[in-house]
Design a protein around this motif. Structure first.
Motif, PDB file in Angstrom:
ATOM      1  N   PHE A 167       0.852  -1.181   0.000  1.00 39.55           N
ATOM      2  CA  PHE A 167       0.000   0.000   0.000  1.00 39.55           C
ATOM      3  C   PHE A 167       0.894   1.239   0.000  1.00 39.55           C
ATOM      4  O   PHE A 167       2.084   1.168   0.331  1.00 39.55           O
ATOM      5  CB  PHE A 167      -0.978   0.016   1.178  1.00 39.55           C
ATOM      6  CG  PHE A 167      -0.344   0.017   2.543  1.00 39.55           C
ATOM      7  CD1 PHE A 167       0.014   1.203   3.173  1.00 39.55           C
ATOM      8  CD2 PHE A 167      -0.111  -1.183   3.205  1.00 39.55           C
ATOM      9  CE1 PHE A 167       0.592   1.198   4.433  1.00 39.55           C
ATOM     10  CE2 PHE A 167       0.471  -1.199   4.475  1.00 39.55           C
ATOM     11  CZ  PHE A 167       0.819  -0.001   5.085  1.00 39.55           C
ATOM     12  N   VAL A 168       0.301   2.384  -0.402  1.00 35.33           N
ATOM     13  CA  VAL A 168       1.050   3.635  -0.511  1.00 35.33           C
ATOM     14  C   VAL A 168       0.734   4.507   0.703  1.00 35.33           C
ATOM     15  O   VAL A 168      -0.434   4.683   1.070  1.00 35.33           O
ATOM     16  CB  VAL A 168       0.699   4.384  -1.806  1.00 35.33           C
ATOM     17  CG1 VAL A 168       1.463   5.709  -1.884  1.00 35.33           C
ATOM     18  CG2 VAL A 168       1.017   3.521  -3.020  1.00 35.33           C
ATOM     19  N   ILE A 169       1.784   5.028   1.312  1.00 33.61           N
ATOM     20  CA  ILE A 169       1.646   5.867   2.495  1.00 33.61           C
ATOM     21  C   ILE A 169       2.234   7.246   2.191  1.00 33.61           C
ATOM     22  O   ILE A 169       3.231   7.361   1.483  1.00 33.61           O
ATOM     23  CB  ILE A 169       2.349   5.189   3.704  1.00 33.61           C
ATOM     24  CG1 ILE A 169       1.981   5.884   5.011  1.00 33.61           C
ATOM     25  CG2 ILE A 169       3.852   5.125   3.511  1.00 33.61           C
ATOM     26  CD1 ILE A 169       2.400   5.088   6.239  1.00 33.61           C
ATOM     27  N   ALA A 170       1.569   8.299   2.676  1.00 36.73           N
ATOM     28  CA  ALA A 170       2.013   9.668   2.401  1.00 36.73           C
ATOM     29  C   ALA A 170       2.276  10.408   3.702  1.00 36.73           C
ATOM     30  O   ALA A 170       1.450  10.376   4.621  1.00 36.73           O
ATOM     31  CB  ALA A 170       0.965  10.415   1.584  1.00 36.73           C
ATOM     32  N   ASP A 171       3.409  11.070   3.773  1.00 39.15           N
ATOM     33  CA  ASP A 171       3.770  11.927   4.901  1.00 39.15           C
ATOM     34  C   ASP A 171       3.301  13.339   4.560  1.00 39.15           C
ATOM     35  O   ASP A 171       3.830  13.977   3.649  1.00 39.15           O
ATOM     36  CB  ASP A 171       5.297  11.870   5.086  1.00 39.15           C
ATOM     37  CG  ASP A 171       5.813  12.924   6.049  1.00 39.15           C
ATOM     38  OD1 ASP A 171       4.992  13.554   6.745  1.00 39.15           O
ATOM     39  OD2 ASP A 171       7.039  13.122   6.103  1.00 39.15           O
ATOM     40  N   ILE A 172       2.271  13.821   5.262  1.00 45.85           N
ATOM     41  CA  ILE A 172       1.719  15.151   5.004  1.00 45.85           C
ATOM     42  C   ILE A 172       2.367  16.149   5.961  1.00 45.85           C
ATOM     43  O   ILE A 172       2.157  16.061   7.171  1.00 45.85           O
ATOM     44  CB  ILE A 172       0.189  15.170   5.180  1.00 45.85           C
ATOM     45  CG1 ILE A 172      -0.465  14.033   4.377  1.00 45.85           C
ATOM     46  CG2 ILE A 172      -0.375  16.517   4.776  1.00 45.85           C
ATOM     47  CD1 ILE A 172      -0.227  14.097   2.891  1.00 45.85           C
ATOM     48  N   PRO A 173       3.154  17.088   5.455  1.00 48.23           N
ATOM     49  CA  PRO A 173       3.930  17.969   6.340  1.00 48.23           C
ATOM     50  C   PRO A 173       3.162  19.170   6.866  1.00 48.23           C
ATOM     51  O   PRO A 173       2.121  19.556   6.337  1.00 48.23           O
ATOM     52  CB  PRO A 173       5.062  18.447   5.424  1.00 48.23           C
ATOM     53  CG  PRO A 173       4.420  18.494   4.079  1.00 48.23           C
ATOM     54  CD  PRO A 173       3.445  17.341   4.040  1.00 48.23           C
ATOM     55  N   GLY A 174       3.698  19.755   7.931  1.00 48.49           N
ATOM     56  CA  GLY A 174       3.339  21.106   8.329  1.00 48.49           C
ATOM     57  C   GLY A 174       2.019  21.324   9.003  1.00 48.49           C
ATOM     58  O   GLY A 174       1.497  22.434   8.998  1.00 48.49           O
ATOM     59  N   LEU A 175       1.382  20.299   9.591  1.00 51.66           N
ATOM     60  CA  LEU A 175       0.111  20.533  10.259  1.00 51.66           C
ATOM     61  C   LEU A 175       0.329  21.115  11.646  1.00 51.66           C
ATOM     62  O   LEU A 175       1.003  20.526  12.484  1.00 51.66           O
ATOM     63  CB  LEU A 175      -0.681  19.224  10.381  1.00 51.66           C
ATOM     64  CG  LEU A 175      -1.334  18.693   9.104  1.00 51.66           C
ATOM     65  CD1 LEU A 175      -2.128  17.440   9.424  1.00 51.66           C
ATOM     66  CD2 LEU A 175      -2.235  19.733   8.484  1.00 51.66           C
ATOM     67  N   ILE A 176      -0.272  22.279  11.877  1.00 51.63           N
ATOM     68  CA  ILE A 176      -0.265  22.903  13.200  1.00 51.63           C
ATOM     69  C   ILE A 176      -1.632  23.526  13.415  1.00 51.63           C
ATOM     70  O   ILE A 176      -2.473  23.536  12.507  1.00 51.63           O
ATOM     71  CB  ILE A 176       0.837  23.992  13.330  1.00 51.63           C
ATOM     72  CG1 ILE A 176       0.611  25.117  12.305  1.00 51.63           C
ATOM     73  CG2 ILE A 176       2.220  23.388  13.186  1.00 51.63           C
ATOM     74  CD1 ILE A 176       1.560  26.284  12.472  1.00 51.63           C
ATOM     75  N   GLU A 177      -1.875  24.045  14.583  1.00 47.19           N
ATOM     76  CA  GLU A 177      -3.144  24.712  14.842  1.00 47.19           C
ATOM     77  C   GLU A 177      -3.276  25.922  13.907  1.00 47.19           C
ATOM     78  O   GLU A 177      -2.362  26.718  13.760  1.00 47.19           O
ATOM     79  CB  GLU A 177      -3.209  25.174  16.306  1.00 47.19           C
ATOM     80  CG  GLU A 177      -4.563  25.755  16.686  1.00 47.19           C
ATOM     81  CD  GLU A 177      -4.622  26.145  18.152  1.00 47.19           C
ATOM     82  OE1 GLU A 177      -5.712  26.530  18.591  1.00 47.19           O
ATOM     83  OE2 GLU A 177      -3.585  26.059  18.837  1.00 47.19           O
TER      84      GLU A 177
END
Length: 423
Positions: free
Chosen positions: A207-217
């Motif tokens: 399966f393909v996994i994605a690292d989604i960057p930069g999440l903050i409040e």
């Protein structure tokens, strides 16, 4: 540079004009009309290119135009068709009509999509010969090619999206469970672009996994990098929420978890309903009581929980197995369906029309927007024709015809459509 949004203008080729010509041959009297038809204009075609990963090419070129068809010639010779233009985009690109936002195509499975059709060639005067009109001295112009302003939006095709605050270990996890090699550092926003990795679960299974960057409040409002990349979570079938369970940077892991989920709701309420597995990372720096307290809190809310230490692969195998098991029961990656574009939106204020009268009782209307209206019209259907009539009335075509003296029973010709005028 990772570019995942672009806006461009596309213009298909115009059809070539039909020819006005008459047969000329020695010893042959009254050869008759023999003007050939014009050639069809070239199409604008979007093509999936799996060697592309971003929309960066569209930062510098914003207008794409296909070739026009050539005009017809005498001796019933057909004009040459215009060459179509191919535009290559990465797989997962969504093509939308820019003014309405309507989805035209999802290039995740579709390999080729004709976004703008070339105009048909105009008829030569050979088609207009009748017993009462034996010497027609007019032909039809070619139809204009379709013209659109479209927005391109790349949404990565990944089964699983990794969520979490900066520096919680998302990049470390994807680097140990797949062959992806993201940049890893002990400072915030190390990852500036989404990273994809393929997790192998044995022969023929992955399966393909994605690292989604930069999440903050505040990410949903454009704070940090999250607003730019949250769109890539929208296709994911499952979310893995990584939390620094140690609270090493002085943050509360429970508050972090709640804030990230709140950002998902603000960006797209559907994302909050997406299945989630929670992974408490950096357990090597946490007290057992901290881990147990967080685990109990997460499970009380109905989530599966796994403790991991990504850099040394502790717990990562069990986490990936849980992800794989969960995926087996989930629907495939989301695909966006094409939407209908309201025909009224095709008529722009700066696009008028032209009316000519080559002979009494015969009116030719040229309007660059009319072929787009015809997309939603079925000429054999009464209600469709009534709709087309309302559009022509609203656009001012009928008012202009009346000003030019059109009478009941006269013929109105608009490219491929001909009808008798009825007041």
């Amino acid at each position: 540079m990772f570019v995942d949004i672009a806006k461009i203008k596309i213009k298909a080729g115009n059809g070539g004009a039909g020819a006005v010509a008459f047969h000329r041959e020695k010893y042959v009297a009254s050869g008759g009309p023999d003007g050939g038809d014009g050639g069809k204009g070239g199409d604008i075609v979007f093509v999936v290119d799996d060697n592309l990963a971003t929309l960066a090419d569209f930062r510098y070129k914003r207008k794409y135009t296909a070739k026009n068809g050539l005009p017809g010639e005498g001796d019933k010779r057909h004009g040459k068709n215009g060459e179509s233009l191919e535009i290559r985009v990465p797989r997962g690109t969504i093509i939308k009509e820019a003014t309405t936002g309507a989805v035209m195509a999802d290039m995740s499975k579709t390999e080729r999509f004709v976004a703008a059709k070339g105009g048909k060639g105009g008829w030569g005067n050979q088609h207009f010969a009748t017993p009462t009109r034996q010497v027609p001295r007019f032909s039809k112009p070619g139809m204009p090619g379709e013209e659109w302003e479209v927005s391109l939006e790349l949404k990565l095709l990944a089964d699983v999206g990794l969520l979490g605050y900066p520096s919680v270990g998302k990049s470390s996890l994807i680097s140990v469970v797949s062959q992806a090699k993201p940049k890893i550092g002990d400072y915030h926003f190390t990852t500036l672009v989404p990273n994809l990795g393929v997790v192998s679960m044995g022969e023929g299974s992955s399966f393909v996994i994605a690292d989604i960057p930069g999440l903050i409040e505040g990410a949903s409002e454009g704070i940090g990098l999250g607003h730019e990349f949250l769109r890539h979570v929208e296709r994911c079938r499952l979310l893995v929420h990584i939390v620094d369970v140690s609270g090493f940077e002085g943050r509360n892991p429970k508050e972090d978890f709640k804030k990230i989920n709140e950002e998902l709701v603000k960006f797209n309420p559907e994302l909050a309903e997406r299945p989630q597995i929670v992974a408490g990372n950096k357990i090597d720096m946490a007290e057992p009581e901290q881990i147990e307290d967080f685990k109990n809190w997460i499970e009380a809310q109905g989530y599966e929980y796994y403790s991991i230490c990504a850099p040394i692969c502790e717990g990562t195998k069990e986490l990936m197995q849980a992800v794989w098991n969960k995926l087996q029961a989930l629907p495939p990656i989301k695909e966006y369906k094409a939407e209908e574009i309201p025909p009224e939106a095709f008529i722009k204020k700066d696009e008028g029309f032209k009316i000519s009268q080559p002979e009494r009782g015969y009116f030719i209307v040229e309007a660059s927007w009319f072929p787009r209206v015809l997309q939603g019209v079925e000429v054999e259907d009464y209600e469709s024709l009534q709709y087309m009539q309302r559009v022509l009335e609203k656009s001012g075509v009928f008012d202009a015809l009346r000003e030019q003296g059109i009478q009941e029973g006269d013929t109105v010709s608009i490219y491929d459509v001909e009808f008798e005028y009825v007041p």
